[in-house]
Design an enzyme around this catalytic site. Structure first.
Site, PDB file in Angstrom:
ATOM      1  N   THR A  63      84.914  51.788  16.040  1.00 50.61           N
ATOM      2  CA  THR A  63      83.480  51.717  16.292  1.00 50.61           C
ATOM      3  C   THR A  63      82.711  51.813  14.974  1.00 50.61           C
ATOM      4  OG1 THR A  63      83.223  54.116  16.472  1.00 50.61           O
ATOM      5  CG2 THR A  63      83.777  52.912  18.505  1.00 50.61           C
TER       6      THR A  63
ATOM      7  N   TYR B  46      80.600  68.269  14.534  1.00 52.12           N
ATOM      8  CA  TYR B  46      81.075  67.327  15.542  1.00 52.12           C
ATOM      9  C   TYR B  46      82.107  68.000  16.451  1.00 52.12           C
ATOM     10  CZ  TYR B  46      82.725  62.948  17.585  1.00 52.12           C
ATOM     11  OH  TYR B  46      83.061  61.946  18.465  1.00 52.12           O
TER      12      TYR B  46
ATOM     13  N   ASN C 240      76.313  59.275  26.657  1.00 54.47           N
ATOM     14  CA  ASN C 240      77.254  58.888  25.607  1.00 54.47           C
ATOM     15  C   ASN C 240      76.700  59.063  24.199  1.00 54.47           C
ATOM     16  OD1 ASN C 240      79.498  57.156  24.335  1.00 54.47           O
ATOM     17  ND2 ASN C 240      77.640  55.971  23.899  1.00 54.47           N
TER      18      ASN C 240
ATOM     19  N   ILE D 273      88.776  55.384  17.817  1.00 56.06           N
ATOM     20  CA  ILE D 273      88.331  54.114  18.382  1.00 56.06           C
ATOM     21  C   ILE D 273      87.615  53.323  17.297  1.00 56.06           C
ATOM     22  CG2 ILE D 273      87.037  53.023  20.252  1.00 56.06           C
ATOM     23  CD1 ILE D 273      89.261  54.877  21.244  1.00 56.06           C
TER      24      ILE D 273
END
Length: 257
Positions: A191, A156, A90, A189
Site C-alpha cells: 500500500t 502505531y 479503516n 500489504i
C-alpha cells in the site's frame, strides 16, 4: 446473490490502499458504498473506479479525528441512501518510524487522534444509529502489529492494540442487541502507507525492505490490498452472521510462526 446485495455502508480512509480496494470489493459484492477520506482527490478517484466497474458509490469527505465530521458522514450516508447496514472504520496513519524513547509527543498525539480516537468516535456514532434498529455490522482495521509487539513504530503498535481491544469490548457489549463488531488485522500489504514507511527507513531503496517483508511471511510474499478487501466484505456481510469479537489476521501466516 452477491454477499452485500441491497446493503449500504461506508469505508473510511478509502481514498487509497486497503480502504480503496475494500470499497471496490464491497461494491462488486452488491453494496452501495460511501467512500470517505480526508484526501478528496483520492476519494473521488475511488468513486470513479467503482462506477466504472458498474458499482454504486458516493463520496463524503471526513476527518475521523473530528466528531462532527463523523456524524456528518453518517448523516450524509443516510441522506444519500436512506440506510446504513455496515461501517468499516479503516482510516489510519503510520506515524514516524521511532521507538518509545525517541517518539515526539506531538507525533504520538497525531497517530492516537486518527488511529484510536477516530475509531472510538466512529463506533460511538455508528452504535447510536444501529442500536435502535437492532442490526448492523461494524468493522475496524487493526493490524498484526495490534496483536504482537514490533520495534520502531511505537504509536502505531499501541493504537492498533487499542483498536483490537475496543473491538472485543464493543462486540461483547452489543452482540445481544444485534450488532456485530469485528476487526481485520492486515500483515505486510503493498500500500502507499508501506511505501512511505519504506522510504523513511531507506530513502531511495524500497525494494530490499519489500523483499524482506515478503520473505518474513510463510507464503513468501506481501499481501495485496484486495485480499484485505475480500476479508472485509465477508466480515460485514450476513455470511458472517455468527462472527463477532474476531480479530482476523490476513498476513500470509506471519503471526502463526
Amino acid at each position: 446473490m452477491s454477499l452485500l446485495t441491497n446493503k449500504v455502508g461506508f469505508v473510511t480512509g478509502s481514498g487509497s490502499g486497503i480502504g480503496r480496494e475494500s470499497a471496490r470489493v464491497m461494491a462488486r459484492e452488491g453494496a452501495a458504498v460511501v467512500v470517505s477520506d480526508i484526501n478528496v482527490e483520492g476519494g473521488k478517484e475511488t468513486v470513479e473506479m467503482i462506477r466504472g466497474e458498474g458499482g454504486e458509490a458516493f463520496f463524503i469527505a471526513a476527518d475521523v479525528s473530528r466528531e462532527s465530521e463523523i456524524h456528518g458522514l453518517i448523516e450524509g450516508t443516510l441522506g444519500q441512501y436512506g440506510r446504513l447496514d455496515f461501517a468499516y472504520n479503516n482510516a489510519g496513519i503510520a506515524g514516524p518510524t521511532k521507538g518509545v524513547a525517541d517518539y515526539p509527543l506531538d507525533e504520538f498525539d497525531k497517530v492516537v487522534a486518527v488511529n484510536l480516537r477516530g475509531v472510538f468516535l466512529a463506533m460511538q456514532a455508528e452504535l447510536a444509529h444501529m442500536l435502535p434498529l437492532g442490526r448492523g455490522a461494524i468493522l475496524n482495521t487493526s493490524s498484526t502489529f495490534g496483536l504482537v509487539g514490533y520495534p520502531g513504530c511505537a504509536a502505531y503498535v499501541a493504537t492498533k492494540h487499542a483498536v483490537a481491544g475496543l473491538t472485543r469490548a464493543a462486540a461483547i457489549e452489543n452482540s445481544a442487541a444485534g450488532i456485530r463488531v469485528n476487526a481485520v488485522c492486515p500483515g505486510a500489504i503493498a500500500t502507499p502507507m508501506v511505501d512511505e514507511m519504506a522510504d523513511e527507513i531507506s530513502p531511495g531503496a524500497r525494494q530490499p525492505i519489500f523483499d524482506a517483508l515478503g520473505a518474513a511471511a510463510p507464503m513468501g510474499r506481501m499481501g495485496r490490498p484486495q485480499e484485505i478487501g475480500e476479508a472485509a466484505a465477508w466480515l460485514v456481510s450476513d455470511a458472517a452472521s455468527f462472527v463477532t469479537g474476531l480479530t482476523m489476521t490476513v498476513d500470509g501466516g506471519w503471526t502463526a510462526q
